[in-house]
Design an enzyme around this catalytic site. Structure first.
Site, short mmCIF file in Angstrom:
data_model
loop_
_atom_site.label_atom_id
_atom_site.label_comp_id
_atom_site.label_asym_id
_atom_site.label_seq_id
_atom_site.Cartn_x
_atom_site.Cartn_y
_atom_site.Cartn_z
N ASP A 160 0.80 -1.22 0.00
CA ASP A 160 0.00 0.00 0.00
C ASP A 160 0.83 1.28 0.00
O ASP A 160 1.97 1.31 0.46
CB ASP A 160 -0.97 0.02 1.19
CG ASP A 160 -0.30 -0.22 2.54
OD1 ASP A 160 0.70 -0.96 2.59
OD2 ASP A 160 -0.76 0.35 3.54
N GLU A 193 -0.83 -2.17 5.01
CA GLU A 193 -0.02 -2.22 6.23
C GLU A 193 -0.22 -0.95 7.05
O GLU A 193 -0.13 -0.97 8.27
CB GLU A 193 1.47 -2.37 5.89
CG GLU A 193 2.40 -2.56 7.09
CD GLU A 193 2.77 -1.28 7.81
OE1 GLU A 193 2.87 -1.29 9.04
OE2 GLU A 193 2.95 -0.24 7.14
ZN LIG Z 1 5.03 3.35 6.63
ZN LIG Z 2 6.35 0.77 5.44
#
Ligand SMILES: [Zn+2]
Ligand SMILES: [Zn+2]
Length: 378
Positions: free
Chosen positions: A54, A112
């Site tokens: 991401d 994440e």
């Molecule tokens: Zn990060």
């Molecule tokens: Zn990262």
């Protein structure tokens, strides 16, 4: 140039799948919502390589040909680099004839940096979909924007913290600001509670066990001459080991309960977040020996420990593993992660790919195939 935010990694996942299919690997898409899973070989042992996909809601300011083409979205944490290294490792392993027996699984993980509307991050979603079933060890290599290029930063033990959040309400009794004795001022309760909370870490927690409690928001009142009935506060709790984590939760409750002795009331909503990131010592040793053999002993550096958090820790609850970094600093520039001018030296990426592939082979060989000789692969 086409970064996508957490759980929206559609084009990213398609591109990853295309590369993996080009290597003739079986590929599954839509794992953990937008994640991609592929594998080489089968059976045990099974070593997984995880890369997050991401981007961040940051407007890129770099004037370079490869800058983000998506307004307001940028790979400001370098997850495009993490993806490239994992794909590179897949390329190396797919083409090596004398790989040790067992499976290498590739986990391209969504989101994440955040969570979905149910509060789950990409690693949790991948776990929910069984992506780590049968995995014996899991590796996560992240680019390090402020580490000298090519340096491998890896250490054993706790690296990042468990992160819990909390919200509390202190209730007194509202009244006229000119007649405070007719009510119960929640701000005076708050003043004592802040003192008590800030005393938890220095006075109630073993100084050898890292811990943080922070208050990040206080809301209350609306006019200068009115004492409100309540005040709300929000904060975060960070810790490494479970015992300290539980202790912090209990002490926070006690600090808030002070208001009862003074006639007030409180509520506390504590939300347990991700666990702490713990790097398995034996797997760290395998990474260190692979890095030393590939790049020489000077390539190794100790990893910085912090009270931040990474959702990779959820995967480490399921299988032992290591989160480590490879330096990608451009000269002595300071391009900080999550900043609009983040950029990195991508000439290091092949080294990261080689290190992942070599470490995976050593881990496979260690359990099952002692005849595997590092460097014998072409
Ligand atoms: Zn990060
Ligand atoms: Zn990262």
């Amino acid at each position: 140039m086409q970064p996508e935010l957490g759980f929206h990694e559609e084009r990213t996942a398609a591109l990853i799948a295309e590369v993996l299919q080009g290597l003739r690997l079986p590929v599954r898409r839509g794992v953990g919502r937008t994640g991609v899973v592929a594998h080489i070989g089968s059976g045990h042992p099974c070593v997984a390589i995880r890369a997050d996909m991401d981007a961040l809601p940051v407007q890129e300011v770099n004037d370079v040909p490869y800058a983000s083409q998506v307004p307001g979205v940028m790979h400001a944490c370098g997850h495009d680099g993490n993806i490239a290294m994992a794909l590179g490792a897949a390329g190396i392993l797919a083409q090596s004839a004398d790989r040790p027996q067992g499976e290498v699984r590739f986990l391209f993980q969504p989101c994440e940096e955040g969570t979905d509307d149910e509060g789950k991050s990409g690693a949790q979603r991948m776990l929910d979909d069984g992506a780590l079933e049968g995995v014996d060890a899991v590796l996560s290599l992240h680019v390090g924007g402020t580490l000298p290029a090519g340096t491998v930063a890896v250490s054993a033990g706790y690296m990042l913290a468990a992160a819990d959040s909390w919200e509390a309400t202190l209730t007194g009794q509202g009244c006229h600001g000119a007649y405070p004795h007719l009510g119960l001022d929640p701000f005076s309760l708050l003043a004592l509670v802040i003192q008590a909370i800030n005393n938890i870490v220095p006075r109630r927690i073993d100084p050898l066990h890292p811990a943080v409690i922070s208050i990040g928001a206080i809301h209350g009142g609306g006019a200068g001459n009115i004492i409100p009935g309540e005040v709300r506060l929000e904060g975060t709790i960070r810790s490494f080991d479970d015992e300290t984590r539980q202790h912090l939760h209990r002490e926070l409750e006690r600090a808030l309960a002070l208001v009862r002795a003074l006639g007030g009331e409180y509520t506390l909503a504590l939300r347990k977040g991700g666990p702490a990131t713990y790097n398995d010592p034996a797997i760290v040793t395998a990474i260190q020996s692979a890095a030393t053999d590939l790049f020489g002993p000077d390539a190794l550096a100790a990893q910085e420990v912090g009270m931040g958090a990474d959702d990779f820790a959820w995967m480490l609850q399921r299988a032992p593993g290591v989160a480590f970094q490879i330096g990608v600093q451009r000269g002595d520039e300071r391009r900080l992660h999550h900043s609009p001018d983040f950029d990195f030296d991508d000439s290091v990426l092949p080294k990261g790919a080689a290190l992942l592939a070599e470490t995976a082979c050593r881990l496979l060989a260690r359990s099952d195939l002692p005849r595997y000789e590092p460097g014998s692969r072409t």
